[in-house]
Motif scaffolding. Structure first.
Motif, mmCIF file in Angstrom:
data_model
loop_
_atom_site.group_PDB
_atom_site.id
_atom_site.type_symbol
_atom_site.label_atom_id
_atom_site.label_comp_id
_atom_site.label_asym_id
_atom_site.label_seq_id
_atom_site.Cartn_x
_atom_site.Cartn_y
_atom_site.Cartn_z
ATOM 1 N N VAL A 121 44.318 47.511 48.948
ATOM 2 C CA VAL A 121 44.403 46.206 48.294
ATOM 3 C C VAL A 121 44.284 46.445 46.797
ATOM 4 N N GLU A 122 45.267 45.938 46.058
ATOM 5 C CA GLU A 122 45.265 46.064 44.606
ATOM 6 C C GLU A 122 45.004 44.683 44.014
ATOM 7 N N VAL A 123 44.175 44.634 42.982
ATOM 8 C CA VAL A 123 43.823 43.376 42.328
ATOM 9 C C VAL A 123 44.230 43.452 40.859
ATOM 10 N N ARG A 124 44.895 42.394 40.385
ATOM 11 C CA ARG A 124 45.266 42.282 38.969
ATOM 12 C C ARG A 124 44.659 41.003 38.416
ATOM 13 N N VAL A 125 44.014 41.113 37.267
ATOM 14 C CA VAL A 125 43.448 39.945 36.588
ATOM 15 C C VAL A 125 44.341 39.650 35.388
ATOM 16 N N ILE A 126 44.825 38.403 35.325
ATOM 17 C CA ILE A 126 45.753 37.995 34.271
ATOM 18 C C ILE A 126 45.140 36.839 33.504
ATOM 19 N N ASP A 127 45.210 36.912 32.148
ATOM 20 C CA ASP A 127 44.623 35.843 31.334
ATOM 21 C C ASP A 127 45.579 34.656 31.228
ATOM 22 N N GLU A 129 47.493 33.627 28.902
ATOM 23 C CA GLU A 129 48.783 33.908 28.262
ATOM 24 C C GLU A 129 49.715 34.731 29.156
ATOM 25 N N GLY A 130 49.232 35.161 30.317
ATOM 26 C CA GLY A 130 50.053 35.938 31.237
ATOM 27 C C GLY A 130 49.962 37.439 31.039
ATOM 28 N N VAL A 131 48.962 37.888 30.276
ATOM 29 C CA VAL A 131 48.781 39.319 30.020
ATOM 30 C C VAL A 131 47.796 39.883 31.043
ATOM 31 N N ALA A 153 35.854 40.904 33.615
ATOM 32 C CA ALA A 153 35.812 39.488 33.220
ATOM 33 C C ALA A 153 36.898 38.734 33.966
ATOM 34 N N LEU A 154 36.612 37.474 34.270
ATOM 35 C CA LEU A 154 37.584 36.601 34.914
ATOM 36 C C LEU A 154 37.871 35.450 33.952
ATOM 37 N N PRO A 155 38.945 35.559 33.138
ATOM 38 C CA PRO A 155 39.206 34.562 32.092
ATOM 39 C C PRO A 155 39.615 33.202 32.655
ATOM 40 N N ALA A 156 39.009 32.142 32.100
ATOM 41 C CA ALA A 156 39.352 30.781 32.526
ATOM 42 C C ALA A 156 40.805 30.500 32.167
ATOM 43 N N GLY A 157 41.505 29.821 33.069
ATOM 44 C CA GLY A 157 42.913 29.511 32.854
ATOM 45 C C GLY A 157 43.839 30.637 33.301
ATOM 46 N N VAL A 160 44.168 35.566 39.415
ATOM 47 C CA VAL A 160 43.960 36.841 40.088
ATOM 48 C C VAL A 160 45.112 37.009 41.065
ATOM 49 N N ILE A 161 45.803 38.137 40.955
ATOM 50 C CA ILE A 161 46.894 38.441 41.877
ATOM 51 C C ILE A 161 46.440 39.582 42.775
#
Length: 179
Positions: A121-127, A129-131, A153-157, A160-161
């Motif tokens: 399982v791979e996890v990606r955290v995206i802010d 702005e989509g970065v 960190a889990l940025p608001a807005g 998580v993919i």
């Protein structure tokens, strides 16, 4: 079509007799019917897609069974009348299921299942702005179903993919919006 009842000889016979008759069992009844030939209808789009998906699953199964450890794993799952190839095709035909993504403090917990096993399982955290701010592999928990990823960190807005992959390489993508 004829349903055969109380005939000792027919209780033991299954298969085709020449190109004329087929004898088979369905729902506990012995049936004699005219032998069917190949269909003359054009296959539907769904049938073509299913055939293509099965061809890919078969190719993946053959590649996986070259590894003796994976072959032994699938053979251990095979029931009566089945073999490692049958199990590998069944696994390659279906993708894993991501059932749930939840956040516990700064940890992403993913519940993922497959009929056989989820390989990674791979996890990606995206802010917002989509970065992509971070990504990495989750670790399997003791229960064999939950995968854990410690996020910096889990940025608001943001979001998580999650990408769950099976042993044959099938993947399922699911995302969770962060509020």
């Amino acid at each position: 079509m004829a349903i055969v009842k109380d005939n000792i000889l027919m209780q033991l016979v299954r298969g085709s007799l020449g190109k004329q008759i087929t004898i088979y069992e369905r729902n506990g009844q012995i049936i004699m019917a005219k032998k069917r030939g190949p269909s003359k209808k054009k296959p539907t789009q769904k049938q073509l897609e299913a055939r293509h998906k099965m061809a890919i699953a078969s190719m993946r199964a053959h590649m996986m069974l070259e590894d003796p450890q994976i072959k032994a794993y699938y053979q251990s799952l095979a029931g009566p009348g089945q073999n490692a190839y049958n199990m590998a095709v069944k696994d390659a035909y279906r993708s894993p299921e991501v059932q749930n993504i939840r956040l516990e403090k700064e940890e992403v917990v993913v519940t993922a299942q497959n009929e056989f096993r989820v390989a990674e399982v791979e996890v990606r955290v995206i802010d917002a702005e989509g970065v992509i701010t971070e990504s990495g592999r989750a670790f399997l928990g003791r229960n064999g179903v939950d995968w854990y990823y410690k996020a910096a960190a889990l940025p608001a807005g943001g979001k998580v993919i999650v990408v769950a992959k099976s042993l044959p390489g099938n993947s399922t993508i699911k995302e969770l919006l962060l509020t």
